[in-house]
Design an enzyme around this catalytic site. Structure first.
Site, PDB file in Angstrom:
ATOM      1  N   SER A   1       8.200   2.928   5.145  1.00 49.53           N
ATOM      2  CA  SER A   1       7.571   3.289   4.091  1.00 49.53           C
ATOM      3  C   SER A   1       7.079   4.769   4.195  1.00 49.53           C
ATOM      4  CB  SER A   1       6.127   2.574   4.164  1.00 49.53           C
ATOM      5  OG  SER A   1       6.365   1.270   3.720  1.00 49.53           O
TER       6      SER A   1
ATOM      7  N   LYS B   1       8.350   6.935   1.082  1.00 44.90           N
ATOM      8  CA  LYS B   1       7.698   6.686  -0.188  1.00 44.90           C
ATOM      9  C   LYS B   1       7.149   7.906  -0.640  1.00 44.90           C
ATOM     10  CE  LYS B   1       6.646   1.673   0.554  1.00 44.90           C
ATOM     11  NZ  LYS B   1       5.424   0.997   0.822  1.00 44.90           N
TER      12      LYS B   1
ATOM     13  N   TYR C   1      16.280   0.726  -2.138  1.00 43.92           N
ATOM     14  CA  TYR C   1      14.881   0.916  -1.700  1.00 43.92           C
ATOM     15  C   TYR C   1      15.090   0.393  -0.350  1.00 43.92           C
ATOM     16  CZ  TYR C   1      10.370   0.157  -0.103  1.00 43.92           C
ATOM     17  OH  TYR C   1       8.941   0.090   0.668  1.00 43.92           O
TER      18      TYR C   1
ATOM     19  N   TYR D   1      -2.486   2.359   2.938  1.00 43.70           N
ATOM     20  CA  TYR D   1      -2.734   0.881   2.375  1.00 43.70           C
ATOM     21  C   TYR D   1      -4.349   0.352   2.174  1.00 43.70           C
ATOM     22  CZ  TYR D   1       2.234   1.107   3.487  1.00 43.70           C
ATOM     23  OH  TYR D   1       3.603   1.302   3.680  1.00 43.70           O
TER      24      TYR D   1
ATOM     25  N   VAL E   1       6.173   0.831   9.102  1.00 42.73           N
ATOM     26  CA  VAL E   1       6.174  -0.453   9.914  1.00 42.73           C
ATOM     27  C   VAL E   1       6.839  -0.225  11.251  1.00 42.73           C
ATOM     28  CG1 VAL E   1       5.486  -1.997   8.201  1.00 42.73           C
ATOM     29  CG2 VAL E   1       7.966  -1.827   8.572  1.00 42.73           C
TER      30      VAL E   1
END
Length: 425
Positions: free
Chosen positions: A64, A67, A189, A241, A259
């Protein structure tokens, strides 16, 4: 002398290494095989210098952490309004893989959660026959200064368990956010998340953001300043998050986690920081990585809300006194905090070992942060070890008694003090 920054990074790792909390991201089978002992830390400056410690050559998937860069690429090529038409910028307060949309706009709440990231991936413009994940890989390679590659084992492993992301993709297609085949977009993705990086790669990529979009070593502008501001703003409010509030209050640095155990953070105009430790918490953030960032933020005064002004140059001049041939003067100016101290120490390490007298003139400083004082006296100690005589000229008493604890405010003889005063008249 050698700058103490690498030693400090090694010390921070040693202080956080014993923490065994968290678990590997076992919902992706390949990540469940990761070596949980890996631990690395890298720090970049806005002039392109990178310091690293620990397992800094170990590659891991960006996950992530891709992103913000995908968001930056979409903004750079399409403009802010076109991207905002598809993805909002509000904190969600939800887990990264929550299947949800904003109840009013019917759009993903921000580009840092999976629904927003999948949408952002679909926004990356491509030519016929080009893949979005490949275009992003090329862009990240420019930021990192080397060719990055995909970990196809991790990609294939995640594809086998991608049911939740596929559900998000089909939901986005149902409400009209996605116009393309959800399968193609979701697989693209997932592939973007399988790009391999090291902490040094992430630190160099972060330095471009810290430097307002300009690659520090080449001077090439890779991103518009407005794009960087938008990306960092969303990272600060949404990057961690559903623990973004805790992160903002305890660390105060725009950041993004993955992660696989990576976290990178950017303090505009000062530093980029990257950590790697595979065990993550229930929010999806590296456990030891969070602790390392908390330590760095507190030790180095990096919290964004402290509001201490930063200068790009701390050294006003370096000269040899005409009447005292072996006396070298470093005349400092502005504010002495971490970034400026690191610049000063890097200049001081160029002084060859010998028996010169070195004066560190603080007369034109307006403020010395605690970390600046600690780094200053560490530099003094190391210059002493190299055989130099070092004196700190603090005629304005800019150093507090607390900052002087364990040290003495050295003075020069009266004649030399008067001679130096001519340079400030």
């Amino acid at each position: 002398m050698q700058t103490p920054v690498p030693d400090y990074l090694t010390h921070v790792l040693s202080q956080c290494a014993a923490n065994s909390q968290g678990a590997l991201a076992d919902y992706i089978p390949e990540l469940a095989q990761a070596n949980s002992k890996h631990l690395a830390l890298a720090l970049s400056t806005v002039d392109g210098t990178i310091y690293a410690s620990g397992d800094d050559t170990v590659e891991f998937t960006i996950q992530s952490m891709s992103k913000p860069f995908a968001y930056a690429l979409a903004l750079q090529e399409l403009g802010l309004n076109a991207v905002l038409d598809k993805v909002d910028v509000e904190p969600s307060g939800e887990a990264f893989n929550q299947i949800s949309l904003d109840p009013v706009t019917k759009r993903p709440k921000n580009p840092m959660i999976n629904s927003g990231a999948i949408t952002t991936h679909a926004l990356i413009p491509i030519q016929q026959g080009e893949q979005r994940a490949e275009k992003l890989r090329q862009f990240l390679s420019r930021l990192a200064g080397r060719e990055l590659c995909f970990d196809l084992k991790v990609y294939e492993s995640e594809i086998q368990s991608a049911f939740r992301n596929l559900s998000i993709g089909y939901m986005l297609r149902t409400v009209g956010v996605l116009a393309q085949d959800p399968l193609e977009i979701v697989y693209g993705y997932i592939k973007q998340c399988a790009i391999l990086v090291t902490v040094k790669d992430l630190a160099r990529m972060s330095s471009v953001l810290a430097n307002g979009g300009i690659e520090p070593l080449t001077g090439e502008r890779l991103l518009d300043g407005a794009v960087v501001r938008q990306v960092l703003s969303v990272m600060l409010s949404c990057g961690m998050y559903d623990s973004a509030g805790d992160w903002l209050s305890s660390v105060g640095i725009p950041a993004k986690s993955g992660v696989a155990g990576g976290i990178f953070g950017v303090l505009p105009g000062q530093v980029g920081i990257a950590v790697f430790s595979p065990k993550i918490d229930t929010h999806g953030n590296s456990v030891r990585g969070v602790k390392i960032f908390e330590r760095l933020s507190n030790d180095m005064g990096l919290h964004l809300m402290q509001g201490t002004p930063s200068a790009q140059t701390i050294l006003q001049s370096r000269y040899v006194l005409e009447q005292y041939q072996d006396v070298i003067v470093y005349e400092l100016r502005g504010v002495l905090q971490f970034t400026e101290s690191e610049m000063l120490l890097r200049r001081l390490q160029n002084e060859p070992a010998g028996n010169s007298t070195i004066l560190l003139d603080l007369t034109n400083l307006t403020l010395v942060h605690n970390v600046g004082a600690r780094m200053l006296f560490e530099g003094v100690k190391r210059l002493h070890a190299d055989g130099h005589t070092v004196k700190v000229v603090d005629s304005e008493n800019i150093l507090s008694e607390a900052q002087l604890k364990g040290h003495k405010r050295e003075v020069v003889n009266e004649a030399l003090e008067k001679y130096l005063a001519k340079f400030h008249s």
